[in-house]
Design an enzyme around this catalytic site. Sequence first.
Site, short mmCIF file in Angstrom:
data_model
loop_
_atom_site.label_atom_id
_atom_site.label_comp_id
_atom_site.label_asym_id
_atom_site.label_seq_id
_atom_site.Cartn_x
_atom_site.Cartn_y
_atom_site.Cartn_z
N GLU A 1 40.05 39.41 13.49
CA GLU A 1 39.86 38.48 14.61
C GLU A 1 38.77 37.50 14.20
O GLU A 1 37.67 37.89 13.84
CB GLU A 1 39.41 39.23 15.87
CG GLU A 1 39.31 38.31 17.06
CD GLU A 1 38.45 38.87 18.20
OE1 GLU A 1 38.62 38.42 19.33
OE2 GLU A 1 37.60 39.73 17.94
N ASP B 1 42.61 49.52 16.20
CA ASP B 1 41.63 48.45 16.38
C ASP B 1 40.30 48.95 15.81
O ASP B 1 39.72 49.90 16.34
CB ASP B 1 41.49 48.18 17.89
CG ASP B 1 41.11 46.76 18.20
OD1 ASP B 1 40.24 46.23 17.50
OD2 ASP B 1 41.67 46.19 19.16
N ASP C 1 47.48 56.23 29.20
CA ASP C 1 47.06 57.20 28.19
C ASP C 1 48.00 57.17 26.98
O ASP C 1 49.03 56.49 27.00
CB ASP C 1 46.98 58.61 28.81
CG ASP C 1 48.14 58.89 29.74
OD1 ASP C 1 49.29 58.67 29.29
OD2 ASP C 1 47.92 59.31 30.90
N ASN D 1 49.35 61.24 33.34
CA ASN D 1 48.75 62.44 33.93
C ASN D 1 48.19 62.20 35.34
O ASN D 1 47.40 62.98 35.85
CB ASN D 1 47.66 63.03 33.02
CG ASN D 1 46.49 62.07 32.85
OD1 ASN D 1 46.59 60.91 33.26
ND2 ASN D 1 45.41 62.54 32.27
N HIS E 1 44.66 40.57 25.07
CA HIS E 1 43.91 41.18 26.17
C HIS E 1 42.68 40.38 26.56
O HIS E 1 41.95 40.79 27.46
CB HIS E 1 43.49 42.59 25.75
CG HIS E 1 42.57 42.56 24.56
ND1 HIS E 1 42.97 42.12 23.32
CD2 HIS E 1 41.25 42.87 24.43
CE1 HIS E 1 41.95 42.17 22.48
NE2 HIS E 1 40.90 42.61 23.13
N ASP E 2 42.42 39.27 25.88
CA ASP E 2 41.24 38.46 26.19
C ASP E 2 41.59 37.14 26.85
O ASP E 2 40.70 36.34 27.14
CB ASP E 2 40.46 38.15 24.89
CG ASP E 2 39.77 39.37 24.31
OD1 ASP E 2 39.46 40.30 25.07
OD2 ASP E 2 39.55 39.40 23.08
N ASP F 1 38.01 43.79 14.81
CA ASP F 1 37.32 43.06 15.86
C ASP F 1 36.23 42.14 15.27
O ASP F 1 35.48 42.56 14.38
CB ASP F 1 36.67 44.11 16.79
CG ASP F 1 36.20 43.53 18.09
OD1 ASP F 1 37.02 42.96 18.81
OD2 ASP F 1 34.99 43.65 18.40
C1 NOJ Z 1 36.80 40.85 20.84
C2 NOJ Z 1 37.68 41.74 21.67
O1 NOJ Z 1 38.99 41.26 21.63
C3 NOJ Z 1 37.09 41.76 23.06
O2 NOJ Z 1 37.94 42.36 24.00
C4 NOJ Z 1 35.76 42.46 22.98
O3 NOJ Z 1 35.12 42.43 24.24
C5 NOJ Z 1 34.84 41.76 21.96
N1 NOJ Z 1 35.52 41.46 20.73
C6 NOJ Z 1 33.66 42.63 21.64
O4 NOJ Z 1 34.07 43.75 20.91
#
Ligand code: NOJ
Length: 530
Positions: free
Chosen positions: A238, A100, A31, A25, A310-311, A197
């Site tokens: 996780e 998630d 998005d 958009n 993503h971390d 998470d």
């Molecule tokens: C793990 C997630 O992968 C991360 O991106 C997030 O900042 C922390 N948990 C806190 O939720």
Amino acid sequence: MTEKYRDFLSWVIYQIYPRSFQDTNGDGIGDLNGVRARLDYLKDLGVNAIWLCPCYKSPNDDNGYDVADYRDIMDEFGNMDDMKALISESHARGIHVIMDLVPNHTSSAHKWFRASKQSRDNPYSDYYYWFDEPPTDWNASFGGKAWEYCPERKQYYLHSYCVSQPDLNWDNPKVRDEMKAVGDFWASLGVDGFRIDVIDQISKDIPNGRNCFGPHLHEYIHELFGREEAAHLFTVGECWASTGEEYKKHCDASRNELSTLFQFDHLECGRSEKFVQTAPSLAAVRDVLVKWQTFNQQNDLLQMLFTDNHDNAPFLSRVGNDKELRYESATCIAAMFYTLKGVALLYQGQEFGTVSPRYDDISDFRDVEAINAYNGFLPLGKEEALKRINFGSRDNSRRPIAWDGSEYGGFSTVAPWTPVHSEKDRVNLDADIHGEKSIHAFYKRLLALRRATPELLYGDFTVLSKPTDPFFRFTRSYEGKTVEVLCNFETASDPGVSFAEQDLLRSNYKDRKDASAPFRPYEIAIYRVK
Ligand code: NOJ
């Protein structure tokens, strides 16, 4: 593999960070409709499940991991109708949808916290941890102390992450009921599973100073997912520091807790501190993989096969050669992981060899963790602080996907929320597909082979290489048939296999004419043992 989880062995999950995936958009932010627009692309790649990083309403202090409403969609990502359409269009293509779930904390903007902080005797007062004085000296993960004073209530609350991410009090049965209802809400919309998470933190042992693996952890997980309503879901927790024993408790099918866990040893190996540059060897990674494949096989547990998320900065840049031998090392890493036993998971952009970007100014970074860390490193000098952030920042994996080499990489029509990938001219999907050697094409062929080869899905794992070998060699055997995998590391070596006698299924070098020639850098071969 236990019947209960056997089907998951054929799942190929693609993790999407919606903010950086595809903007439709024109606001510079990815998005849900961007995900819908790419479903055919994902199907063609061989993906049959997507995991969406948090899409819920959120002030975005931690890019969605600070949830303000678990039952609504972040304005920038679209709305509930877009989400329903995404679920049904994914299902129409045979693609499962994994959400998630963020159960350890909410945003301070969540209505539970807004009520909780008002007084000590409101219906939400015990939804979070409140103390007159900080009961521990814990630090928060993103810098500073983990206990924050709240003037309204004249007490301290716990936040393991940002100040605006208060930890929920799972010892309160009402909190557990709320979270069950959230899970049921999404399951009723057709969601097929959850990535959960920091699951290891939901039970704490505050008197003994332990903020994870508390005394009720297994009980609470069982309460959440051990129910009949949740039995069909794929659940992956996780869990950064799980030992084998913990893993067994979480994932033993008979205990009805989780389908599997993210186990991070292979990302941790060779890493001392998150922001200090290190380059673990593929041999060290191999040894970790052998350890967990063997353990999980002995205990009949499901393993996640992944290199990126993503971390973390792209694995290819940390462990491979992301310049001269980018194709060779990216395909070698892919072959090494996705021929093992477990659930395959790819992170967006990995399939065409996305590398770590580089930026020269802190204003180019967005991640709260990185910005706080940068300020902490400044006494070492600006150059050193930037070097560290460039190496360890989570922004490394959160840049807009470079679908092509145009100004905004085909991600958006305007400047995106975070600067475009600094390497997008050299590394983008379009260039990869049209190049002489395509990482994307290799992934597609590899996933197709995995799908079509029962040995690679269900077969027993046996390691053939020794810890001193400069390569990884193993077999996967099923119903009397065996497929062998050989992945050579950085330097040429001679594993002593004669390919004249084997049926070569896949390789990443065009020719393997000479059946007994040494293996070249990062060369791989997957073959059926005759
Ligand atoms: C793990 C997630 O992968 C991360 O991106 C997030 O900042 C922390 N948990 C806190 O939720």
